[in-house]
Design a protein around this motif. Structure first.
Motif, PDB file in Angstrom:
ATOM      1  N   GLN B  57       0.885  -1.122  -0.079  1.00  0.00           N
ATOM      2  CA  GLN B  57      -0.136   0.084   0.113  1.00  0.00           C
ATOM      3  C   GLN B  57       0.931   1.340  -0.110  1.00  0.00           C
ATOM      4  O   GLN B  57       0.601   2.150  -0.679  1.00  0.00           O
ATOM      5  CB  GLN B  57      -0.819   0.152   1.019  1.00  0.00           C
ATOM      6  N   GLN B  58       1.855   1.205   0.874  1.00  0.00           N
ATOM      7  CA  GLN B  58       2.867   2.596   0.775  1.00  0.00           C
ATOM      8  C   GLN B  58       3.607   2.610  -0.481  1.00  0.00           C
ATOM      9  O   GLN B  58       3.820   3.804  -0.863  1.00  0.00           O
ATOM     10  CB  GLN B  58       3.875   2.092   2.139  1.00  0.00           C
ATOM     11  N   VAL B  61       1.170   4.052  -2.986  1.00  0.00           N
ATOM     12  CA  VAL B  61       1.122   5.514  -2.393  1.00  0.00           C
ATOM     13  C   VAL B  61       2.246   6.173  -2.986  1.00  0.00           C
ATOM     14  O   VAL B  61       2.290   7.345  -3.560  1.00  0.00           O
ATOM     15  CB  VAL B  61       0.908   5.561  -0.920  1.00  0.00           C
ATOM     16  N   ASP B  62       3.319   5.914  -2.689  1.00  0.00           N
ATOM     17  CA  ASP B  62       4.656   6.374  -3.030  1.00  0.00           C
ATOM     18  C   ASP B  62       4.776   7.039  -4.608  1.00  0.00           C
ATOM     19  O   ASP B  62       5.058   7.870  -4.999  1.00  0.00           O
ATOM     20  CB  ASP B  62       5.921   5.790  -2.760  1.00  0.00           C
ATOM     21  N   GLN B  64       2.154   6.991  -6.512  1.00  0.00           N
ATOM     22  CA  GLN B  64       1.156   7.994  -6.753  1.00  0.00           C
ATOM     23  C   GLN B  64       1.742   9.442  -6.616  1.00  0.00           C
ATOM     24  O   GLN B  64       1.584  10.329  -7.198  1.00  0.00           O
ATOM     25  CB  GLN B  64      -0.251   7.699  -5.999  1.00  0.00           C
ATOM     26  N   ASN B  65       2.518   9.454  -5.623  1.00  0.00           N
ATOM     27  CA  ASN B  65       3.119  10.823  -5.235  1.00  0.00           C
ATOM     28  C   ASN B  65       3.991  11.156  -6.440  1.00  0.00           C
ATOM     29  O   ASN B  65       3.837  12.318  -6.759  1.00  0.00           O
ATOM     30  CB  ASN B  65       4.050  10.494  -4.012  1.00  0.00           C
ATOM     31  N   LEU B  67       3.909  10.173  -9.289  1.00  0.00           N
ATOM     32  CA  LEU B  67       2.975  10.550 -10.368  1.00  0.00           C
ATOM     33  C   LEU B  67       2.422  12.259 -10.480  1.00  0.00           C
ATOM     34  O   LEU B  67       2.255  12.880 -11.495  1.00  0.00           O
ATOM     35  CB  LEU B  67       1.686   9.646 -10.267  1.00  0.00           C
ATOM     36  N   SER B  68       2.148  12.770  -9.174  1.00  0.00           N
ATOM     37  CA  SER B  68       1.533  13.985  -9.260  1.00  0.00           C
ATOM     38  C   SER B  68       2.786  15.088  -9.339  1.00  0.00           C
ATOM     39  O   SER B  68       2.408  16.293  -9.465  1.00  0.00           O
ATOM     40  CB  SER B  68       0.871  14.134  -7.997  1.00  0.00           C
TER      41      SER B  68
END
Lengths: 268, 327
Positions: B57-58, B61-62, B64-65, B67-68
């Motif tokens: 999960q982390q 999320v990392d 996805q970070n 990606l932004s």
């Protein structure tokens, strides 16, 4: 098994594997030389949407939440996440959205992003460190503290913080929000008195803004780094080190425990 | 002709070479399995938690970070997006990616073995195919039969192709059975990313897509089969040209090892790519691994391997049909 059938078996299995491997080879060449985007689209369908998490822990803000200065790269966020996961195995998920060097103005922009908004809406706990970059950049750097500029950037900070909390509350009315107060990394330098006073003013601003909203907790850090900054600060003399993050994590966990127990008794 | 191939195939098997290869695999695969198990365990200890769901999960999320972030090049974004998709699949289907089962082991094994280990086994199998008839003195018996020489050689070659196929089959079966003891026998349907393309320095992700692991394995083994056959064909030529088993095997082993060394020592030496032994790692194209030598892609490697094989087989046939047997 007699010799003849064994021989026959070896022979036929060689022929079968010859055919299969040949097919595999053709498939591979075909797949690599006739690339199509359609298969990627087809694959999309079989990926289900992420499930809702029971306890989502969201980190926002600057390098302190990112964990800069921690040799393990965890930071207080990582430490707290580990503790939470230990207590509630399999039920905790954590998202660290913090960006190094972020100011309050950047953060207000960041929470306009769709993905960020979705995560904030789902969160059970939100932890924020913000303001350090505003203060020490907006006040003319470390050497000469410009009090006038500092005052101006504090006003901007106050406005941004209000916007931030308003937005968070709009998206999520239940989540507990923790805002870490600022500490003075220059406590052992010459201008100690002035810088400490500035930090105190900013912390006051935090308290003032937070008090206008529900369920927002300001966690002080000033005292943690006051007496022996060298012991708890990283060698860049700005970010906490392993021990510093450990102290911050302990503080956060103390307050977090209350909300957890509150939630659990609420469930029963 | 069919009988001839059958006959030659059993000569190949009976020489105990296949048995030796099976033994080698039986010793090495458990070692590789243990090595991989160790790596997975270490990774788990480093992360400090055994709950791989939290780790995944982390990781998602990392990413996805990342990606932004606006600083990220678009081709990397697509790759990260696919990575996230893959990891989300693991999470949703409760698959632990660090201990994902025997099929994944097979995939990693074949990808690692294709450019050196398998070619060496093939050399062991092929390098004395004809030369052993010389050293054994059976060449006269073979050639006094009322069959044209080219037919004899061709049947030997076909037998070799079957032998290589059998060898890969044994590799696959042993790899699956042995590693499954530790990793479990599941994981045929895990999604695997493929379709990465290199253009000059850039990685093109436009055509990246997900295939189930069984299909990926089929393709990887197919490619390994092709490069093994290329090595086998060149070894076959060596076994015709050099009359002693030791020299043909020695020469081929040296060539295979030198090929894999050269890619690592001198990746900037561009002309290297015309050497067959540089082009053996065909699965790299499948997996999207960076290719060290510039200008190499799948069609190019296939062409180089084919041309070398073709020349080798022509030389082998000419030499064999024209040779005087004096020994």
């Amino acid at each position: 098994m007699n010799r003849k059938t064994f021989a026959y078996l070896l022979y036929s299995s060689a022929i079968v594997s010859f055919v299969i491997l040949f097919i595999g080879f053709i498939l591979a060449v075909w797949d690599l030389t006739h690339p199509s985007k359609s298969s990627a689209l087809a694959a999309k369908k079989q990926i289900p949407t992420p499930q809702a998490q029971e306890g989502l822990f969201v980190g926002l803000g600057d390098s302190l939440t990112r964990g800069v200065g921690d040799s393990k790269g965890l930071g207080y966020f990582g430490l707290v996440r580990e503790q939470l996961a230990k207590k509630n195995p399999g039920r905790i998920s954590a998202v660290n959205l913090a960006i190094n060097g972020q100011t309050s103005t950047d953060l207000v922009k960041q929470i306009q992003q769709e993905k960020v908004r979705i995560l904030i809406a789902k969160a059970r706990w939100i932890t924020i460190t913000i303001g350090g970059n505003d203060l020490f950049r907006g006040s003319g750097g470390l050497e000469k503290l410009d009090l006038k500029a500092a005052k101006k950037s504090r006003e901007i900070y106050e406005k941004n913080l209000t916007t931030l909390f308003t937005e968070i509350r709009k998206l999520n009315s239940k989540a507990t929000v923790f805002l870490f107060g600022l500490y003075n990394p220059f406590g052992d330098l010459a201008d100690e008195k002035i810088s400490s006073q500035l930090v105190a003013e900013w912390n006051e601003t935090m308290q003032k803004v937070s008090a206008r909203f529900n369920q927002i907790v300001v966690i002080p850090t000033f005292d943690l780094f006051q007496l022996e900054p060298g012991k708890y600060l990283y060698s860049d003399h700005f970010h906490p080190n392993d021990a510093g993050y450990q102290r911050m994590a302990t503080r956060l966990l103390q307050v977090l425990e209350d909300t957890e127990e509150g939630e659990e008794s609420h469930d029963q | 002709m069919f009988n001839l191939v059958y006959n030659e195939y059993f000569k190949l098997i009976r020489k105990k070479r296949m048995f030796v290869i099976t033994l080698i695999l039986l010793v090495l695969i458990p070692i590789f399995t243990y090595a991989q198990y160790k790596t997975a365990k270490n990774a788990m200890e480093q992360l400090g938690t055994s709950d791989w769901r939290a780790i995944l999960q982390q990781q998602i999320v990392d990413q996805q970070n990342r990606l932004s972030s606006s600083r990220l090049a678009p081709e990397w974004k697509e790759r990260i997006r696919l990575n996230i998709k893959q990891q989300q699949y693991y999470l949703d289907h409760d698959i632990n990616p660090t201990a994902p089962g025997a099929p994944t082991f097979m995939r990693e094994f074949i990808e690692g073995a294709i450019s050196l280990f398998l070619p060496l086994l093939v050399v062991v199998l092929a390098a004395d195919l004809v030369s052993s008839e010389h050293s054994g003195g059976t060449i006269k018996l073979l050639l006094t039969r009322p069959v044209p020489r080219w037919k004899i050689l061709l049947s030997k070659y076909f037998a070799l192709l079957l032998g290589i196929s059998l060898m890969l089959l044994i590799t696959a079966i042993l790899g699956y059975l042995i590693s499954g003891v530790i990793f479990g026998y599941k994981g045929w349907n895990i999604p695997v990313l493929t379709g990465f393309q290199m253009q000059k320095e850039h990685l093109i992700t436009d055509y990246v897509h997900i295939v189930p692991q069984w299909k990926y394995l089929l393709m990887a083994f197919g490619l390994a089969w092709f490069s093994s056959i290329a090595v086998g064909t060149i070894s076959f030529m060596a076994s015709v040209l050099l009359r002693s088993t030791a020299s043909s095997m020695g020469a081929m082993l040296a060539a295979v090892v030198a090929g894999s060394l050269l890619t690592q020592i001198a990746p900037n030496w561009n002309e290297l790519r015309y050497i067959a032994f540089i082009n053996l790692g065909l699965t790299d194209y499948l997996a999207g691994n960076p290719i060290l030598v510039e200008g190499m892609n799948l069609p190019f490697s296939l062409a180089v391997l084919s041309v070398w094989s073709l020349i080798a087989i022509i030389i082998a046939f000419i030499a064999f049909t024209r040779r005087d047997v004096t020994t």
